[in-house]
Design a protein around this motif. Structure first.
Motif, PDB file in Angstrom:
ATOM      1  N   MET A   1     -82.656  19.774  69.315  1.00  0.00           N
ATOM      2  CA  MET A   1     -82.945  20.755  70.428  1.00  0.00           C
ATOM      3  C   MET A   1     -82.182  19.249  71.921  1.00  0.00           C
ATOM      4  SD  MET A   1     -85.700  22.787  72.620  1.00  0.00           S
ATOM      5  CE  MET A   1     -87.199  22.040  71.659  1.00  0.00           C
ATOM      6  N   LYS A   2     -81.071  20.077  72.458  1.00  0.00           N
ATOM      7  CA  LYS A   2     -81.155  19.196  73.664  1.00  0.00           C
ATOM      8  C   LYS A   2     -82.060  19.071  75.124  1.00  0.00           C
ATOM      9  CE  LYS A   2     -78.085  16.324  76.075  1.00  0.00           C
ATOM     10  NZ  LYS A   2     -78.483  14.879  75.609  1.00  0.00           N
ATOM     11  N   VAL A   3     -83.030  18.251  75.576  1.00  0.00           N
ATOM     12  CA  VAL A   3     -83.220  18.210  76.846  1.00  0.00           C
ATOM     13  C   VAL A   3     -82.966  17.830  77.658  1.00  0.00           C
ATOM     14  CG1 VAL A   3     -85.391  18.172  77.256  1.00  0.00           C
ATOM     15  CG2 VAL A   3     -85.579  18.041  75.007  1.00  0.00           C
ATOM     16  N   TYR A   4     -82.418  18.394  79.385  1.00  0.00           N
ATOM     17  CA  TYR A   4     -82.112  17.542  80.116  1.00  0.00           C
ATOM     18  C   TYR A   4     -82.525  17.526  81.105  1.00  0.00           C
ATOM     19  CZ  TYR A   4     -78.644  19.903  77.871  1.00  0.00           C
ATOM     20  OH  TYR A   4     -76.820  19.877  76.640  1.00  0.00           O
ATOM     21  N   LYS A   5     -82.730  16.378  81.921  1.00  0.00           N
ATOM     22  CA  LYS A   5     -83.738  16.309  83.589  1.00  0.00           C
ATOM     23  C   LYS A   5     -83.037  16.818  84.778  1.00  0.00           C
ATOM     24  CE  LYS A   5     -87.038  12.390  85.051  1.00  0.00           C
ATOM     25  NZ  LYS A   5     -87.390  11.189  84.930  1.00  0.00           N
ATOM     26  N   LEU A   6     -83.991  17.133  85.582  1.00  0.00           N
ATOM     27  CA  LEU A   6     -83.041  17.248  87.071  1.00  0.00           C
ATOM     28  C   LEU A   6     -84.654  16.855  87.576  1.00  0.00           C
ATOM     29  CD1 LEU A   6     -81.801  18.612  89.217  1.00  0.00           C
ATOM     30  CD2 LEU A   6     -82.449  20.098  88.399  1.00  0.00           C
ATOM     31  N   GLU A   7     -84.239  16.075  88.277  1.00  0.00           N
ATOM     32  CA  GLU A   7     -85.502  15.446  89.775  1.00  0.00           C
ATOM     33  C   GLU A   7     -84.870  15.371  90.837  1.00  0.00           C
ATOM     34  OE1 GLU A   7     -87.837  11.023  89.541  1.00  0.00           O
ATOM     35  OE2 GLU A   7     -86.712  12.302  88.596  1.00  0.00           O
ATOM     36  N   THR A   8     -85.782  15.973  91.994  1.00  0.00           N
ATOM     37  CA  THR A   8     -85.937  15.597  92.873  1.00  0.00           C
ATOM     38  C   THR A   8     -86.617  15.373  93.917  1.00  0.00           C
ATOM     39  OG1 THR A   8     -86.337  18.110  93.423  1.00  0.00           O
ATOM     40  CG2 THR A   8     -84.402  17.780  93.418  1.00  0.00           C
ATOM     41  N   VAL A   9     -86.631  14.825  95.078  1.00  0.00           N
ATOM     42  CA  VAL A   9     -87.691  14.042  96.131  1.00  0.00           C
ATOM     43  C   VAL A   9     -86.944  15.323  97.806  1.00  0.00           C
ATOM     44  CG1 VAL A   9     -88.512  12.074  96.762  1.00  0.00           C
ATOM     45  CG2 VAL A   9     -87.568  11.878  94.543  1.00  0.00           C
ATOM     46  N   ILE A 129     -71.031  24.190  81.729  1.00  0.00           N
ATOM     47  CA  ILE A 129     -70.544  25.316  82.205  1.00  0.00           C
ATOM     48  C   ILE A 129     -71.014  25.511  83.290  1.00  0.00           C
ATOM     49  CG2 ILE A 129     -69.399  27.254  82.358  1.00  0.00           C
ATOM     50  CD1 ILE A 129     -68.823  26.912  79.395  1.00  0.00           C
ATOM     51  N   MET A 130     -72.344  26.190  83.197  1.00  0.00           N
ATOM     52  CA  MET A 130     -73.112  26.915  84.416  1.00  0.00           C
ATOM     53  C   MET A 130     -74.669  26.584  84.599  1.00  0.00           C
ATOM     54  SD  MET A 130     -72.912  31.043  82.876  1.00  0.00           S
ATOM     55  CE  MET A 130     -73.100  31.279  81.187  1.00  0.00           C
ATOM     56  N   VAL A 131     -75.262  26.390  83.400  1.00  0.00           N
ATOM     57  CA  VAL A 131     -77.034  26.414  83.976  1.00  0.00           C
ATOM     58  C   VAL A 131     -77.365  25.303  84.539  1.00  0.00           C
ATOM     59  CG1 VAL A 131     -79.291  26.324  82.251  1.00  0.00           C
ATOM     60  CG2 VAL A 131     -77.308  27.922  81.733  1.00  0.00           C
ATOM     61  N   ARG A 132     -76.399  24.595  84.206  1.00  0.00           N
ATOM     62  CA  ARG A 132     -77.239  22.857  84.934  1.00  0.00           C
ATOM     63  C   ARG A 132     -76.747  22.928  87.043  1.00  0.00           C
ATOM     64  NH1 ARG A 132     -74.014  17.446  83.094  1.00  0.00           N
ATOM     65  NH2 ARG A 132     -72.845  19.153  82.929  1.00  0.00           N
ATOM     66  N   ASN A 133     -75.508  23.520  87.212  1.00  0.00           N
ATOM     67  CA  ASN A 133     -75.007  23.437  88.431  1.00  0.00           C
ATOM     68  C   ASN A 133     -75.806  24.873  88.894  1.00  0.00           C
ATOM     69  OD1 ASN A 133     -72.922  22.316  88.037  1.00  0.00           O
ATOM     70  ND2 ASN A 133     -71.056  23.383  87.218  1.00  0.00           N
TER      71      ASN A 133
END
Length: 153
Positions: A1-9, A129-133
């Motif tokens: 399973m590939k795990v992605y990370k999104l971080e915002t400040v 293609i779409m989820v990250r965006n």
């Protein structure tokens, strides 16, 4: 399973108490979600956030397809942080940490999301293609709404 990370400040020009009051209320999730996602809370106990709290809602994140989502608040420390995790929903993994740090001019808010999609290679392709965006656009909307609510007064 590939795990992605999104971080915002983001910096908020309010007191830590006012910041926490807003973000610890699940009712404000709708305010921070784009209207085109048709976000509706289906069930929650009406209380301020606490460990073990369950929140269920429906939304249409992609292609107008309605999904059910259940999150649980796994940990919470007033005026400092909380974590919500998906129990049922579209992701194989959804772990969202929210941190609040007082600063001289207000509050530094940091969000860290770790997520994974089901379906192996197809999920990885869907992310590319779409989820990250889509997630980035949701967090951009959230950023702009928070600016409007707290920083443009």
């Amino acid at each position: 399973m590939k795990v992605y990370k999104l971080e915002t400040v983001q910096h908020l020009n309010v007191s830590i108490e006012k910041c926490w009051d807003f973000f610890s209320s699940p009712q404000n999730l709708e305010t921070l979600t784009p209207n085109d996602m048709s976000f509706v809370i289906q069930d929650f106990d009406g209380k301020k956030m606490y460990p073990g709290q369950v929140i269920t809602y429906t939304l249409k994140p992609l292609l107008g397809i309605k999904i059910n989502w259940m999150t649980i608040i796994t940990v919470s420390q007033e005026n400092k942080y909380f974590v919500d995790e998906q129990r049922f929903g579209p992701y194989a993994l959804w772990h969202h940490k929210h941190f609040f740090e007082p600063t001289e001019s207000g509050v530094k808010m940091t969000d860290v999301v770790h997520y994974a999609l089901p379906f192996g290679f197809l999920g990885q392709l869907a992310n590319k293609i779409m989820v990250r965006n889509k997630l980035k656009s949701i967090f951009e909307y959230r950023h702009n709404k928070i600016e409007e609510l707290f920083n443009l007064k």
